[in-house]
Design a protein around this motif. Sequence first.
Motif, PDB file in Angstrom:
ATOM      1  N   VAL B 186       0.832  -1.198   0.000  1.00  0.00           N
ATOM      2  CA  VAL B 186       0.000   0.000   0.000  1.00  0.00           C
ATOM      3  C   VAL B 186       0.871   1.253   0.000  1.00  0.00           C
ATOM      4  O   VAL B 186       0.848   2.057  -0.928  1.00  0.00           O
ATOM      5  CB  VAL B 186      -0.967   0.017   1.201  1.00  0.00           C
ATOM      6  N   MET B 187       1.727   1.380   1.035  1.00  0.00           N
ATOM      7  CA  MET B 187       2.465   2.623   1.165  1.00  0.00           C
ATOM      8  C   MET B 187       3.530   2.781   0.083  1.00  0.00           C
ATOM      9  O   MET B 187       3.514   3.735  -0.688  1.00  0.00           O
ATOM     10  CB  MET B 187       3.102   2.714   2.542  1.00  0.00           C
ATOM     11  N   CYS B 188       4.457   1.811   0.019  1.00  0.00           N
ATOM     12  CA  CYS B 188       5.527   1.934  -0.978  1.00  0.00           C
ATOM     13  C   CYS B 188       4.962   1.876  -2.384  1.00  0.00           C
ATOM     14  O   CYS B 188       5.424   2.559  -3.283  1.00  0.00           O
ATOM     15  CB  CYS B 188       6.569   0.843  -0.782  1.00  0.00           C
ATOM     16  N   GLY B 189       3.926   1.082  -2.561  1.00  0.00           N
ATOM     17  CA  GLY B 189       3.325   0.979  -3.879  1.00  0.00           C
ATOM     18  C   GLY B 189       2.748   2.294  -4.351  1.00  0.00           C
ATOM     19  O   GLY B 189       2.962   2.708  -5.486  1.00  0.00           O
ATOM     20  N   LEU B 190       2.036   2.955  -3.456  1.00  0.00           N
ATOM     21  CA  LEU B 190       1.374   4.194  -3.856  1.00  0.00           C
ATOM     22  C   LEU B 190       2.343   5.362  -3.980  1.00  0.00           C
ATOM     23  O   LEU B 190       2.101   6.308  -4.706  1.00  0.00           O
ATOM     24  CB  LEU B 190       0.275   4.547  -2.853  1.00  0.00           C
ATOM     25  N   CYS B 191       3.431   5.322  -3.236  1.00  0.00           N
ATOM     26  CA  CYS B 191       4.351   6.469  -3.236  1.00  0.00           C
ATOM     27  C   CYS B 191       5.580   6.213  -4.097  1.00  0.00           C
ATOM     28  O   CYS B 191       6.600   6.876  -3.934  1.00  0.00           O
ATOM     29  CB  CYS B 191       4.799   6.786  -1.824  1.00  0.00           C
ATOM     30  N   LYS B 192       5.502   5.247  -4.989  1.00  0.00           N
ATOM     31  CA  LYS B 192       6.677   4.849  -5.758  1.00  0.00           C
ATOM     32  C   LYS B 192       7.427   6.045  -6.354  1.00  0.00           C
ATOM     33  O   LYS B 192       8.625   6.208  -6.168  1.00  0.00           O
ATOM     34  CB  LYS B 192       6.245   3.902  -6.884  1.00  0.00           C
ATOM     35  N   GLY B 193       6.674   6.880  -7.054  1.00  0.00           N
ATOM     36  CA  GLY B 193       7.298   8.016  -7.749  1.00  0.00           C
ATOM     37  C   GLY B 193       8.032   8.934  -6.808  1.00  0.00           C
ATOM     38  O   GLY B 193       9.185   9.306  -7.052  1.00  0.00           O
ATOM     39  N   SER B 194       7.379   9.266  -5.715  1.00  0.00           N
ATOM     40  CA  SER B 194       8.023  10.222  -4.821  1.00  0.00           C
ATOM     41  C   SER B 194       9.168   9.588  -4.044  1.00  0.00           C
ATOM     42  O   SER B 194      10.140  10.257  -3.703  1.00  0.00           O
ATOM     43  CB  SER B 194       7.020  10.839  -3.875  1.00  0.00           C
ATOM     44  N   ILE B 195       9.058   8.274  -3.798  1.00  0.00           N
ATOM     45  CA  ILE B 195      10.184   7.612  -3.149  1.00  0.00           C
ATOM     46  C   ILE B 195      11.395   7.637  -4.086  1.00  0.00           C
ATOM     47  O   ILE B 195      12.523   7.879  -3.663  1.00  0.00           O
ATOM     48  CB  ILE B 195       9.831   6.164  -2.743  1.00  0.00           C
ATOM     49  N   ALA B 196      11.118   7.443  -5.370  1.00  0.00           N
ATOM     50  CA  ALA B 196      12.208   7.532  -6.346  1.00  0.00           C
ATOM     51  C   ALA B 196      12.838   8.914  -6.304  1.00  0.00           C
ATOM     52  O   ALA B 196      14.066   9.056  -6.270  1.00  0.00           O
ATOM     53  CB  ALA B 196      11.690   7.228  -7.748  1.00  0.00           C
ATOM     54  N   ALA B 197      11.997   9.944  -6.250  1.00  0.00           N
ATOM     55  CA  ALA B 197      12.524  11.303  -6.251  1.00  0.00           C
ATOM     56  C   ALA B 197      13.376  11.573  -5.018  1.00  0.00           C
ATOM     57  O   ALA B 197      14.491  12.095  -5.108  1.00  0.00           O
ATOM     58  CB  ALA B 197      11.381  12.297  -6.312  1.00  0.00           C
ATOM     59  N   ALA B 258      22.324  11.332 -13.122  1.00  0.00           N
ATOM     60  CA  ALA B 258      21.186  10.880 -12.311  1.00  0.00           C
ATOM     61  C   ALA B 258      20.101  11.937 -12.317  1.00  0.00           C
ATOM     62  O   ALA B 258      18.915  11.631 -12.471  1.00  0.00           O
ATOM     63  CB  ALA B 258      21.632  10.603 -10.875  1.00  0.00           C
ATOM     64  N   TYR B 259      20.518  13.175 -12.197  1.00  0.00           N
ATOM     65  CA  TYR B 259      19.529  14.254 -12.164  1.00  0.00           C
ATOM     66  C   TYR B 259      18.805  14.394 -13.494  1.00  0.00           C
ATOM     67  O   TYR B 259      17.584  14.533 -13.536  1.00  0.00           O
ATOM     68  CB  TYR B 259      20.204  15.555 -11.765  1.00  0.00           C
ATOM     69  N   THR B 260      19.557  14.330 -14.594  1.00  0.00           N
ATOM     70  CA  THR B 260      18.893  14.527 -15.888  1.00  0.00           C
ATOM     71  C   THR B 260      17.878  13.425 -16.170  1.00  0.00           C
ATOM     72  O   THR B 260      16.829  13.688 -16.730  1.00  0.00           O
ATOM     73  CB  THR B 260      19.893  14.574 -17.058  1.00  0.00           C
ATOM     74  N   PHE B 261      18.196  12.196 -15.731  1.00  0.00           N
ATOM     75  CA  PHE B 261      17.246  11.132 -15.993  1.00  0.00           C
ATOM     76  C   PHE B 261      15.998  11.243 -15.133  1.00  0.00           C
ATOM     77  O   PHE B 261      14.915  10.890 -15.541  1.00  0.00           O
ATOM     78  CB  PHE B 261      17.899   9.756 -15.801  1.00  0.00           C
ATOM     79  N   PHE B 262      16.178  11.716 -13.913  1.00  0.00           N
ATOM     80  CA  PHE B 262      15.056  11.662 -12.974  1.00  0.00           C
ATOM     81  C   PHE B 262      14.447  13.017 -12.671  1.00  0.00           C
ATOM     82  O   PHE B 262      13.669  13.143 -11.756  1.00  0.00           O
ATOM     83  CB  PHE B 262      15.504  11.012 -11.667  1.00  0.00           C
ATOM     84  N   ARG B 263      14.818  14.060 -13.432  1.00  0.00           N
ATOM     85  CA  ARG B 263      14.396  15.400 -13.030  1.00  0.00           C
ATOM     86  C   ARG B 263      12.872  15.558 -13.024  1.00  0.00           C
ATOM     87  O   ARG B 263      12.311  16.200 -12.178  1.00  0.00           O
ATOM     88  CB  ARG B 263      15.033  16.456 -13.907  1.00  0.00           C
ATOM     89  N   VAL B 271       5.673  18.852  -6.572  1.00  0.00           N
ATOM     90  CA  VAL B 271       4.342  19.383  -6.864  1.00  0.00           C
ATOM     91  C   VAL B 271       3.280  18.558  -6.156  1.00  0.00           C
ATOM     92  O   VAL B 271       2.380  19.095  -5.517  1.00  0.00           O
ATOM     93  CB  VAL B 271       4.073  19.386  -8.385  1.00  0.00           C
ATOM     94  N   SER B 272       3.423  17.216  -6.238  1.00  0.00           N
ATOM     95  CA  SER B 272       2.349  16.389  -5.709  1.00  0.00           C
ATOM     96  C   SER B 272       2.346  16.383  -4.187  1.00  0.00           C
ATOM     97  O   SER B 272       1.305  16.421  -3.563  1.00  0.00           O
ATOM     98  CB  SER B 272       2.476  14.961  -6.235  1.00  0.00           C
ATOM     99  N   SER B 273       3.546  16.346  -3.572  1.00  0.00           N
ATOM    100  CA  SER B 273       3.573  16.318  -2.102  1.00  0.00           C
ATOM    101  C   SER B 273       3.080  17.644  -1.660  1.00  0.00           C
ATOM    102  O   SER B 273       2.325  17.810  -0.745  1.00  0.00           O
ATOM    103  CB  SER B 273       4.986  16.176  -1.591  1.00  0.00           C
ATOM    104  N   GLY B 274       3.528  18.573  -2.390  1.00  0.00           N
ATOM    105  CA  GLY B 274       3.391  19.951  -2.026  1.00  0.00           C
ATOM    106  C   GLY B 274       3.980  20.051  -0.680  1.00  0.00           C
ATOM    107  O   GLY B 274       4.183  19.081   0.022  1.00  0.00           O
ATOM    108  N   ILE B 275       4.350  21.263  -0.341  1.00  0.00           N
ATOM    109  CA  ILE B 275       4.639  21.462   1.049  1.00  0.00           C
ATOM    110  C   ILE B 275       3.308  21.965   1.534  1.00  0.00           C
ATOM    111  O   ILE B 275       3.004  23.128   1.418  1.00  0.00           O
ATOM    112  CB  ILE B 275       5.719  22.514   1.198  1.00  0.00           C
TER     113      ILE B 275
END
Lengths: 306, 277
Positions: B186-197, B258-263, B271-275
């Motif tokens: 549930v948690m890691c699955g749903l937050c995959k993108g942001s965990i990658a970031a 690393a940055y160019t691939f994952f920017r 944006v999605s987490s937003g502060i």
Amino acid sequence: MSKNENYTPARRRPFSREDACFWLWLIPVIAAYGLFKYWPMIYSFILSFANWNFISDFTWVGFGNYTNMFSKTMFIKGMVNTLKYIVYLFPFFVILPLLLSVMLLNVRNKFAQELYKTLFFIPNILALSIVCMVWLWIFSSSYGLLNNSLTKLGIASVNWLTNSKTAFYCIVAVCGWKYLGMNMILFIAGLLGISQDCVEAAYIDGASGWQCFWSIKMPLLAPTTVYVVITSVIFAAERAFTAISVLTSGGPSYTTTNLSYVIYEFAFKYYNIGTASAISTFTSVFFLLLTVIMMRTMGGYGYHEE
Amino acid sequence: MKNKKRLLSQSLLHVVSLVLLIIILFPLLWMVSSSLKTPKELFSNGINLLPKQITLENYRFVLEKYDFVQWLLNSIVTTFGIFILQVFISLMGAFALNYYRTRWNRIMFYFVLITMVIPFQVTMIPNYILISNMGLVDTQIAVILPYAANATTFFFIYQQVRSIPKSYYEVARIEGAHSFWVFQHVMCGLCKGSIAAVSILTIIDAWNLYFWPLLVLSSPKSRTLTIALKQFADYEVGDNWGPFMATASLASLPVVLAYTFFRRHIIDAFVSSGIKG
């Protein structure tokens, strides 16, 4: 929590299964933060009452280190400079990134916008220690690029890093340059997160671009702004550290040193652990107070867990 | 009329952005271009970003004369260690604080968050003593361990995890799922993108660590790239600015890649987490 909370309240047993699982999951967190954050804070508080140089025997001196500390020029300068860094870095960490983010979001060409965003962020991902050495070359008095070009323009060269008038601003420039992009991205994210409905409604009601920015977007951006302001203030000291150590070593006559660097110098140059620890404790309390004050004054927008 | 005005303002925006970009990217460009220059051109008093004669001599020199591969390996080991520990511990903390509901949640949240305010140098001396008492000085583990705790990473992940609707957890609970399963799926699955970031940001920070490794790594064999460069600059640079710049460019390459691939991920995650408050 908002509407999502419809848990049955935890049973009123003193230590439920829920509690047990909660603590089990938190073991690594408590271990890591306890061992490498809290224990060091406590330990340096203890050390601040002693005289020690890593090898000699402990001698307890009571509050001696604290009273002595205020008679050291280095410490006083460090404290004043820490505040100065916070004030001088503020435009680089908050105002400029905000302007840049608004500017970039107004670029219509999507490809160009993406490219600018990516490139403005680049200094952030480079190692500060490495780029500082490149800056060292730029600022260098004899073969530096800055002086070379100044001489060509017919202006007398300046010893940027060894002149007590300019050294401080060099550090500010390097730190500002390095961390500009991070806050810019945060502002861009914040601005993109604002719902377009509000903005459009304002335009329909006849608000000008400026009015719209100032009265609609800025208030909605407040959480981001608060986060950026708080982190900019509390990280100003830490972020300047690497630049200070590579570019000036705190010199000329302590004009560029800050509290973090003073701790380092007392500990690993003079091996005066007692004084270094006293300053550490002072610094912790100083930053904690600063954060509490900021959270209180900006409270309306700030962090609520709920 | 309106079109013309818009064209003007757009081109003005581009001009301002480009000028700023040149200023901001100058040190980086300078680093790369001087690594490609011959020693003679390097010390001529000019500011030309394009070398007249491109040479890879500096790179050859670095790879042959120095322990570059060893430094690179050390950097990779420390970066990887820090990344795993820091992200995993933050994930576990964020999970516990969001999944369980106890009266300690708030206190534990602040227990972690407060440490964000404390400058690293405050905890430096006791950490050094701790590490040397463990007998770890001059090992990669010494570099890794203190960075297991990083409140900024924790806070970022916490914000992400908080945006998962609580009803997902509830469903999992009612179905009798084990907390490990919820954590993973549930948690890691749903937050995959942001965990990658956040992972990329952690990796970049770990790669760039400077001060702490400088304290705990003493022998040349255990140096990471940043430290090796510092030693280089302090003792050998003299007229070796070319090789120095070559090493600096090589050391910066992985993070830039690393940055160019994952920017996309990074910006999206912000944006999605937003502060959010």
